[in-house]
Design a protein around this motif. Sequence first.
Motif, PDB file in Angstrom:
ATOM      1  N   ARG A  47       5.775  82.022 -56.961  1.00 27.31           N
ATOM      2  CA  ARG A  47       5.698  80.865 -56.064  1.00 27.31           C
ATOM      3  C   ARG A  47       4.692  81.112 -54.945  1.00 27.31           C
ATOM      4  O   ARG A  47       4.487  82.254 -54.527  1.00 27.31           O
ATOM      5  CB  ARG A  47       7.069  80.578 -55.448  1.00 27.31           C
ATOM      6  CG  ARG A  47       8.138  80.257 -56.478  1.00 27.31           C
ATOM      7  CD  ARG A  47       7.868  78.906 -57.136  1.00 27.31           C
ATOM      8  NE  ARG A  47       8.777  78.657 -58.225  1.00 27.31           N
ATOM      9  CZ  ARG A  47       8.407  78.491 -59.482  1.00 27.31           C
ATOM     10  NH1 ARG A  47       7.150  78.532 -59.820  1.00 27.31           N
ATOM     11  NH2 ARG A  47       9.290  78.265 -60.414  1.00 27.31           N
ATOM     12  N   PRO A  48       4.074  80.047 -54.424  1.00 26.51           N
ATOM     13  CA  PRO A  48       3.134  80.196 -53.313  1.00 26.51           C
ATOM     14  C   PRO A  48       3.771  80.926 -52.128  1.00 26.51           C
ATOM     15  O   PRO A  48       4.945  80.757 -51.842  1.00 26.51           O
ATOM     16  CB  PRO A  48       2.778  78.755 -52.938  1.00 26.51           C
ATOM     17  CG  PRO A  48       3.005  77.983 -54.199  1.00 26.51           C
ATOM     18  CD  PRO A  48       4.181  78.653 -54.868  1.00 26.51           C
ATOM     19  N   LEU A  83      -2.303  82.933 -64.243  1.00 23.98           N
ATOM     20  CA  LEU A  83      -2.751  82.785 -62.862  1.00 23.98           C
ATOM     21  C   LEU A  83      -4.099  83.477 -62.744  1.00 23.98           C
ATOM     22  O   LEU A  83      -4.520  84.197 -63.639  1.00 23.98           O
ATOM     23  CB  LEU A  83      -1.734  83.299 -61.845  1.00 23.98           C
ATOM     24  CG  LEU A  83      -1.321  84.761 -61.760  1.00 23.98           C
ATOM     25  CD1 LEU A  83      -2.406  85.661 -61.217  1.00 23.98           C
ATOM     26  CD2 LEU A  83      -0.123  84.852 -60.836  1.00 23.98           C
ATOM     27  N   VAL A 108       0.732  85.153 -53.608  1.00 23.74           N
ATOM     28  CA  VAL A 108       0.297  83.999 -54.395  1.00 23.74           C
ATOM     29  C   VAL A 108      -0.133  82.865 -53.465  1.00 23.74           C
ATOM     30  O   VAL A 108       0.561  82.548 -52.495  1.00 23.74           O
ATOM     31  CB  VAL A 108       1.436  83.506 -55.319  1.00 23.74           C
ATOM     32  CG1 VAL A 108       1.006  82.281 -56.106  1.00 23.74           C
ATOM     33  CG2 VAL A 108       1.879  84.625 -56.257  1.00 23.74           C
ATOM     34  N   THR A 109      -1.290  82.280 -53.762  1.00 23.92           N
ATOM     35  CA  THR A 109      -1.749  81.067 -53.088  1.00 23.92           C
ATOM     36  C   THR A 109      -2.054  80.041 -54.167  1.00 23.92           C
ATOM     37  O   THR A 109      -2.086  80.375 -55.352  1.00 23.92           O
ATOM     38  CB  THR A 109      -3.027  81.303 -52.252  1.00 23.92           C
ATOM     39  OG1 THR A 109      -4.097  81.626 -53.143  1.00 23.92           O
ATOM     40  CG2 THR A 109      -2.837  82.395 -51.245  1.00 23.92           C
ATOM     41  N   VAL A 110      -2.276  78.816 -53.764  1.00 21.04           N
ATOM     42  CA  VAL A 110      -2.675  77.787 -54.725  1.00 21.04           C
ATOM     43  C   VAL A 110      -4.056  77.300 -54.316  1.00 21.04           C
ATOM     44  O   VAL A 110      -4.242  76.808 -53.201  1.00 21.04           O
ATOM     45  CB  VAL A 110      -1.667  76.618 -54.769  1.00 21.04           C
ATOM     46  CG1 VAL A 110      -2.151  75.529 -55.708  1.00 21.04           C
ATOM     47  CG2 VAL A 110      -0.304  77.123 -55.200  1.00 21.04           C
ATOM     48  N   ARG A 115      -2.498  78.757 -59.389  1.00 20.85           N
ATOM     49  CA  ARG A 115      -1.944  79.918 -58.688  1.00 20.85           C
ATOM     50  C   ARG A 115      -2.977  81.031 -58.705  1.00 20.85           C
ATOM     51  O   ARG A 115      -3.553  81.349 -59.749  1.00 20.85           O
ATOM     52  CB  ARG A 115      -0.659  80.385 -59.357  1.00 20.85           C
ATOM     53  CG  ARG A 115       0.521  79.497 -59.033  1.00 20.85           C
ATOM     54  CD  ARG A 115       1.741  80.008 -59.720  1.00 20.85           C
ATOM     55  NE  ARG A 115       1.478  79.927 -61.151  1.00 20.85           N
ATOM     56  CZ  ARG A 115       2.335  79.437 -62.036  1.00 20.85           C
ATOM     57  NH1 ARG A 115       3.503  79.041 -61.659  1.00 20.85           N
ATOM     58  NH2 ARG A 115       2.024  79.365 -63.299  1.00 20.85           N
TER      59      ARG A 115
END
Length: 133
Positions: A47-48, A83, A108-110, A115
């Motif tokens: 998850r972000p 990702l 994690v970033t978007v 991702r």
Amino acid sequence: MTSPAGSRLRRFGLRRRRDETGPERVEADREPAEPAEPGVVPIARARPRQRVTVEGEVRIIALRPHADVPTLDLELWDGADALHLVWLGRRSIPGISAGAHLRATGRVTVQRGTRTIFNPAYEVIGTSRGPHG
């Protein structure tokens, strides 16, 4: 990085697979593979803003120059989801090529709906030809 055409193609493939194998098989395809190592998270569960360790196979490698700074971008696939791992200021990393198996740790970033982990800590586990070779 999924385009609208790519998602339509994926949905077509899922419908086709459902027709051939039944709905149980399609649901099984969506389940993330459970990693063998403790502490490793399936990519689908990353998850972000969460710091995770993921593991998978390098499918795509791209060198993307960005404002005079080389950027090494690769797609990591764990068998169920993918990702991107991005290293800023790198043109290549010894031991990392398409087919290599990696374990990577980072936040994690978007970015553009994908991702991404920037400048992850990583370990080369092996290649598709076997461990270390």
